[in-house]
Design a protein around this motif. Sequence first.
Motif, PDB file in Angstrom:
ATOM      1  N   LEU A 190       0.821  -1.215   0.000  1.00  0.00           N
ATOM      2  CA  LEU A 190       0.000   0.000   0.000  1.00  0.00           C
ATOM      3  C   LEU A 190       0.855   1.266   0.000  1.00  0.00           C
ATOM      4  CD1 LEU A 190      -2.715  -1.040   2.598  1.00  0.00           C
ATOM      5  CD2 LEU A 190      -2.912  -0.957   0.132  1.00  0.00           C
ATOM      6  N   GLY A 191       2.012   1.239  -0.525  1.00  0.00           N
ATOM      7  CA  GLY A 191       2.907   2.393  -0.564  1.00  0.00           C
ATOM      8  C   GLY A 191       2.408   3.472  -1.520  1.00  0.00           C
ATOM      9  N   VAL A 192       2.887   4.669  -1.299  1.00  0.00           N
ATOM     10  CA  VAL A 192       2.519   5.797  -2.145  1.00  0.00           C
ATOM     11  C   VAL A 192       3.491   5.845  -3.321  1.00  0.00           C
ATOM     12  CG1 VAL A 192       2.226   8.304  -2.205  1.00  0.00           C
ATOM     13  CG2 VAL A 192       1.698   7.038  -0.124  1.00  0.00           C
ATOM     14  N   PRO A 193       2.975   5.916  -4.503  1.00  0.00           N
ATOM     15  CA  PRO A 193       3.865   5.968  -5.670  1.00  0.00           C
ATOM     16  C   PRO A 193       4.786   7.198  -5.618  1.00  0.00           C
ATOM     17  CG  PRO A 193       1.583   5.632  -6.342  1.00  0.00           C
ATOM     18  CD  PRO A 193       1.573   5.910  -4.881  1.00  0.00           C
ATOM     19  N   ARG A 194       5.990   7.030  -6.071  1.00  0.00           N
ATOM     20  CA  ARG A 194       6.970   8.128  -6.055  1.00  0.00           C
ATOM     21  C   ARG A 194       6.501   9.312  -6.874  1.00  0.00           C
ATOM     22  NH1 ARG A 194      12.650   4.894  -6.693  1.00  0.00           N
ATOM     23  NH2 ARG A 194      12.414   3.711  -4.760  1.00  0.00           N
ATOM     24  N   PHE A 195       5.808   9.067  -7.932  1.00  0.00           N
ATOM     25  CA  PHE A 195       5.299  10.147  -8.775  1.00  0.00           C
ATOM     26  C   PHE A 195       4.342  11.044  -7.990  1.00  0.00           C
ATOM     27  CE2 PHE A 195       2.038  11.748 -11.739  1.00  0.00           C
ATOM     28  CZ  PHE A 195       2.853  12.548 -12.533  1.00  0.00           C
ATOM     29  N   LEU A 196       3.469  10.439  -7.199  1.00  0.00           N
ATOM     30  CA  LEU A 196       2.522  11.210  -6.398  1.00  0.00           C
ATOM     31  C   LEU A 196       3.242  12.056  -5.353  1.00  0.00           C
ATOM     32  CD1 LEU A 196      -0.413  11.883  -5.840  1.00  0.00           C
ATOM     33  CD2 LEU A 196      -0.509   9.916  -4.300  1.00  0.00           C
ATOM     34  N   VAL A 197       4.274  11.511  -4.739  1.00  0.00           N
ATOM     35  CA  VAL A 197       5.068  12.261  -3.765  1.00  0.00           C
ATOM     36  C   VAL A 197       5.739  13.456  -4.447  1.00  0.00           C
ATOM     37  CG1 VAL A 197       7.080  12.162  -2.244  1.00  0.00           C
ATOM     38  CG2 VAL A 197       5.434  10.294  -2.248  1.00  0.00           C
ATOM     39  N   LEU A 198       6.265  13.242  -5.617  1.00  0.00           N
ATOM     40  CA  LEU A 198       6.915  14.312  -6.369  1.00  0.00           C
ATOM     41  C   LEU A 198       5.927  15.411  -6.730  1.00  0.00           C
ATOM     42  CD1 LEU A 198       9.531  15.293  -7.736  1.00  0.00           C
ATOM     43  CD2 LEU A 198       8.784  14.075  -9.777  1.00  0.00           C
ATOM     44  N   VAL A 199       4.745  15.030  -7.169  1.00  0.00           N
ATOM     45  CA  VAL A 199       3.713  16.009  -7.528  1.00  0.00           C
ATOM     46  C   VAL A 199       3.302  16.819  -6.298  1.00  0.00           C
ATOM     47  CG1 VAL A 199       1.322  16.268  -8.291  1.00  0.00           C
ATOM     48  CG2 VAL A 199       2.880  14.763  -9.539  1.00  0.00           C
TER      49      VAL A 199
ATOM     50  N   ALA B 108       5.098  17.389  -3.588  1.00  0.00           N
ATOM     51  CA  ALA B 108       6.221  18.247  -3.199  1.00  0.00           C
ATOM     52  C   ALA B 108       6.286  19.489  -4.086  1.00  0.00           C
ATOM     53  CB  ALA B 108       7.525  17.469  -3.272  1.00  0.00           C
ATOM     54  N   ILE B 109       6.097  19.309  -5.371  1.00  0.00           N
ATOM     55  CA  ILE B 109       6.097  20.443  -6.294  1.00  0.00           C
ATOM     56  C   ILE B 109       4.934  21.383  -5.983  1.00  0.00           C
ATOM     57  CG2 ILE B 109       5.764  21.099  -8.715  1.00  0.00           C
ATOM     58  CD1 ILE B 109       7.431  18.625  -9.458  1.00  0.00           C
TER      59      ILE B 109
ATOM     60  N   ILE C 264       3.066  26.549  -3.874  1.00  0.00           N
ATOM     61  CA  ILE C 264       2.214  27.349  -2.990  1.00  0.00           C
ATOM     62  C   ILE C 264       3.064  28.270  -2.117  1.00  0.00           C
ATOM     63  CG2 ILE C 264       0.659  27.214  -1.008  1.00  0.00           C
ATOM     64  CD1 ILE C 264      -0.495  24.657  -2.300  1.00  0.00           C
ATOM     65  N   GLN C 265       4.228  27.814  -1.686  1.00  0.00           N
ATOM     66  CA  GLN C 265       5.101  28.592  -0.806  1.00  0.00           C
ATOM     67  C   GLN C 265       5.881  29.675  -1.550  1.00  0.00           C
ATOM     68  OE1 GLN C 265       5.733  28.377   2.634  1.00  0.00           O
ATOM     69  NE2 GLN C 265       3.837  27.223   2.655  1.00  0.00           N
ATOM     70  N   TYR C 266       6.094  29.499  -2.834  1.00  0.00           N
ATOM     71  CA  TYR C 266       6.922  30.431  -3.604  1.00  0.00           C
ATOM     72  C   TYR C 266       6.467  31.887  -3.479  1.00  0.00           C
ATOM     73  CZ  TYR C 266       9.325  32.607  -7.515  1.00  0.00           C
ATOM     74  OH  TYR C 266      10.076  33.447  -8.276  1.00  0.00           O
ATOM     75  N   PRO C 267       5.197  32.215  -3.682  1.00  0.00           N
ATOM     76  CA  PRO C 267       4.795  33.622  -3.557  1.00  0.00           C
ATOM     77  C   PRO C 267       5.000  34.180  -2.147  1.00  0.00           C
ATOM     78  CG  PRO C 267       3.083  32.363  -4.666  1.00  0.00           C
ATOM     79  CD  PRO C 267       4.081  31.387  -4.148  1.00  0.00           C
ATOM     80  N   LEU C 268       4.916  33.339  -1.153  1.00  0.00           N
ATOM     81  CA  LEU C 268       5.102  33.797   0.224  1.00  0.00           C
ATOM     82  C   LEU C 268       6.526  34.272   0.467  1.00  0.00           C
ATOM     83  CD1 LEU C 268       3.948  34.087   3.083  1.00  0.00           C
ATOM     84  CD2 LEU C 268       4.680  31.740   3.506  1.00  0.00           C
TER      85      LEU C 268
END
Length: 101
Positions: A10-19, A21-22, A27-31
Motif C-alpha cells: 500500500l505504498g505511495v507511488p513516487r510520482f505522487l510524492v513528487l507532484v 512536493a512540487i 504554494i510557498q513560492y509567492p510567500l
Amino acid sequence: MARLTKKVKLGVPRFLVLVLAIAVVGIQYPLWVGKGSNATLLDLQDQLKTQKEENAALELEITRLEGEADSLRHGSEALESRAREKLNMIRENEYLIRIMP
C-alpha cells in the motif's frame, strides 16, 4: 479454509510524492519571493514609516504657516513687521539707512 497470506503493498507511488512536493513548493513560492512576500512586506513597512515621518513634518509646517497667515490677516503689527523686514518699507518721517558690508 485456507488463509491467503499474500501481502498487498500500500505504498505511495513516487510520482505522487513528487507532484505533492512540487505543489507545496509552488504554494510557498509567492510567500517567500513573490508580490506578497515577507521581504516586500518589510519594504512597505519601511516606506510607510518614512511617509508618516514626512507627513508629520509637513503637518507642523502647515500649522506654522496657518498661524502666520492668521497673524497677517488679523494683526496689523505682524503685517507691518513683515513689510519692514521683507520690503524695506518705512513710516512717514522715518529714514531707512542701509549699511553695506
